[in-house]
Motif scaffolding. Structure first.
Motif, PDB file in Angstrom:
ATOM      1  N   VAL A  22       0.794  -1.167   0.177  1.00 46.62           N
ATOM      2  CA  VAL A  22      -0.043   0.024   0.067  1.00 46.62           C
ATOM      3  C   VAL A  22       1.053   1.261   0.116  1.00 46.62           C
ATOM      4  O   VAL A  22       0.754   2.219  -0.660  1.00 46.62           O
ATOM      5  N   HIS A  23       1.971   1.290   0.764  1.00 43.41           N
ATOM      6  CA  HIS A  23       2.716   2.348   1.031  1.00 43.41           C
ATOM      7  C   HIS A  23       3.495   2.492  -0.493  1.00 43.41           C
ATOM      8  O   HIS A  23       3.518   3.889  -0.873  1.00 43.41           O
ATOM      9  N   GLU A  24       3.937   1.657  -0.986  1.00 42.62           N
ATOM     10  CA  GLU A  24       4.591   1.683  -2.432  1.00 42.62           C
ATOM     11  C   GLU A  24       3.563   2.284  -3.432  1.00 42.62           C
ATOM     12  O   GLU A  24       4.091   3.372  -4.326  1.00 42.62           O
ATOM     13  N   VAL A  25       2.260   2.130  -3.465  1.00 40.12           N
ATOM     14  CA  VAL A  25       1.292   2.508  -4.355  1.00 40.12           C
ATOM     15  C   VAL A  25       1.331   3.987  -4.048  1.00 40.12           C
ATOM     16  O   VAL A  25       1.181   4.855  -4.927  1.00 40.12           O
ATOM     17  N   ILE A  26       1.163   4.332  -2.769  1.00 36.50           N
ATOM     18  CA  ILE A  26       0.882   5.933  -2.275  1.00 36.50           C
ATOM     19  C   ILE A  26       2.017   6.612  -2.634  1.00 36.50           C
ATOM     20  O   ILE A  26       1.883   7.637  -3.423  1.00 36.50           O
ATOM     21  N   ARG A  27       3.104   6.089  -2.502  1.00 36.55           N
ATOM     22  CA  ARG A  27       4.480   6.854  -2.619  1.00 36.55           C
ATOM     23  C   ARG A  27       4.672   6.992  -4.090  1.00 36.55           C
ATOM     24  O   ARG A  27       5.529   7.848  -4.708  1.00 36.55           O
ATOM     25  N   ILE A  34      -3.230   9.843  -3.615  1.00 41.82           N
ATOM     26  CA  ILE A  34      -4.227   9.071  -4.319  1.00 41.82           C
ATOM     27  C   ILE A  34      -5.062   8.694  -3.117  1.00 41.82           C
ATOM     28  O   ILE A  34      -5.111   8.857  -1.942  1.00 41.82           O
ATOM     29  N   SER A  35      -6.658   8.312  -3.492  1.00 39.64           N
ATOM     30  CA  SER A  35      -7.508   8.115  -2.693  1.00 39.64           C
ATOM     31  C   SER A  35      -7.517   6.471  -2.375  1.00 39.64           C
ATOM     32  O   SER A  35      -6.683   5.762  -3.152  1.00 39.64           O
ATOM     33  N   ARG A  41      -7.952  -0.056  -7.077  1.00 36.41           N
ATOM     34  CA  ARG A  41      -7.776  -0.282  -8.460  1.00 36.41           C
ATOM     35  C   ARG A  41      -6.616  -0.823  -8.850  1.00 36.41           C
ATOM     36  O   ARG A  41      -6.306  -1.494  -9.839  1.00 36.41           O
ATOM     37  N   GLU A  42      -5.705  -0.424  -7.966  1.00 36.62           N
ATOM     38  CA  GLU A  42      -4.392  -0.693  -8.414  1.00 36.62           C
ATOM     39  C   GLU A  42      -3.836  -1.942  -8.111  1.00 36.62           C
ATOM     40  O   GLU A  42      -2.703  -2.565  -8.520  1.00 36.62           O
ATOM     41  N   HIS A  46      -8.203  -6.593  -0.376  1.00 36.72           N
ATOM     42  CA  HIS A  46      -9.700  -6.235   0.231  1.00 36.72           C
ATOM     43  C   HIS A  46      -9.637  -4.647   0.634  1.00 36.72           C
ATOM     44  O   HIS A  46      -8.640  -4.249   1.291  1.00 36.72           O
ATOM     45  N   SER A  47     -10.874  -4.192   0.321  1.00 35.35           N
ATOM     46  CA  SER A  47     -10.676  -2.737   0.986  1.00 35.35           C
ATOM     47  C   SER A  47     -10.825  -2.479   2.467  1.00 35.35           C
ATOM     48  O   SER A  47      -9.965  -1.661   2.825  1.00 35.35           O
ATOM     49  N   ASN A  48     -11.351  -3.515   3.145  1.00 41.02           N
ATOM     50  CA  ASN A  48     -10.981  -3.428   4.636  1.00 41.02           C
ATOM     51  C   ASN A  48      -9.421  -3.642   4.880  1.00 41.02           C
ATOM     52  O   ASN A  48      -8.867  -2.711   5.901  1.00 41.02           O
ATOM     53  N   LEU A  49      -8.877  -4.233   4.327  1.00 39.35           N
ATOM     54  CA  LEU A  49      -7.368  -4.497   4.543  1.00 39.35           C
ATOM     55  C   LEU A  49      -6.601  -3.351   4.314  1.00 39.35           C
ATOM     56  O   LEU A  49      -5.776  -2.952   4.918  1.00 39.35           O
ATOM     57  N   ILE A  50      -7.214  -2.658   2.901  1.00 41.08           N
ATOM     58  CA  ILE A  50      -6.427  -1.469   2.566  1.00 41.08           C
ATOM     59  C   ILE A  50      -6.588  -0.397   3.879  1.00 41.08           C
ATOM     60  O   ILE A  50      -5.840   0.370   3.848  1.00 41.08           O
ATOM     61  N   ALA A  51      -7.995  -0.210   4.132  1.00 49.05           N
ATOM     62  CA  ALA A  51      -8.273   0.683   5.193  1.00 49.05           C
ATOM     63  C   ALA A  51      -7.449   0.475   6.454  1.00 49.05           C
ATOM     64  O   ALA A  51      -6.911   1.575   7.011  1.00 49.05           O
TER      65      ALA A  51
END
Length: 230
Positions: A22-27, A34-35, A41-42, A46-51
């Motif tokens: 997740v951090h690599e996508v944001i970075r 990014i939202s 989408r990338e 699961h949405s709960n795990l991302i949150a």
């Protein structure tokens, strides 16, 4: 890109594998952020795990929530070493994602006063006068001053003219764009305008090139349409 501090070398030791992904996508989005929906989408999580990963990364000061004026309903996240781009924050005219109308009005008032005092002023002259007055806590760029002055033109408080190089324009190169107040006013009052100046055509620098069937035309002019609607 505005990197503010070095990326921690030990990041892989302080996060789980999912958090690292997740951090690599944001970075990778650098100063644009990014939202959570776009993260989903990338990557195949699961949405709960991302949150959960986002909450953990925020608590570890590896990412931060930022305001995006183009998508206010969605939270946006950015890696901690970046500062948000003006494209998403709105730059000097926005505070916490909201248009700072009070600040803009103060600058409009000050620009009007500087133009009135100078009689005829170039953008450079207005910008220099604003800088010396210390009315703004941050140094405004020429583009930002131009945005304020253009707003005054649209408000029919200032008109854009071209220097003739003579008389009041003697110190300004021939043909250079400069600005004059459209009328007098008291502090916080409304300018006194003539009939022609009350419509956009009265302050339009392109009026000499405006024809019904030309590239510049009252038929296609957005400012003229808005005036008619008003």
């Amino acid at each position: 890109m505005n990197a503010k501090r070095k990326r921690p070398d030990t990041i892989s030791d302080s996060v789980t594998e999912q958090e690292r992904i997740v951090h690599e996508v944001i970075r990778s989005k650098q100063d644009m952020g990014i939202s959570q929906q776009d993260i989903k989408r990338e990557i195949n999580l699961h949405s709960n795990l991302i949150a959960k990963c986002i909450k953990s990364l925020v608590s570890k000061n590896l990412i931060k929530e930022v305001k995006n004026i183009h998508s206010r309903r969605q939270k946006h996240y950015m890696s901690a070493e970046f500062e948000p781009s003006n494209e998403i924050t709105g730059g000097a005219w926005y505070v916490e994602g909201s248009l700072d109308k009070e600040y803009i009005n103060v600058l409009k008032e000050q620009c009007w006063r500087k133009i009135y005092g100078l009689k005829v002023a170039t953008l450079e002259g207005i910008a220099d006068a604003i800088k010396r007055s210390n009315v703004s806590q941050i140094e405004l760029s020429k583009q930002q001053v131009e945005e304020i002055v253009k707003a005054l033109v649209l408000d029919n408080e200032v008109m854009e003219v071209r220097s003739t190089g003579t008389g009041e324009f003697a110190s300004i190169p021939v043909g250079k764009a400069c600005y004059k107040c459209a009328g007098k006013r008291g502090y916080g009052g409304e300018p006194k305008l003539g009939a022609l100046a009350s419509i956009p055509c009265g302050v339009c620098p392109q009026i000499s090139r405006c024809t019904p069937d030309g590239i510049i035309s009252p038929i296609t002019c957005e400012y003229y349409k808005k005036w008619l609607e008003f």
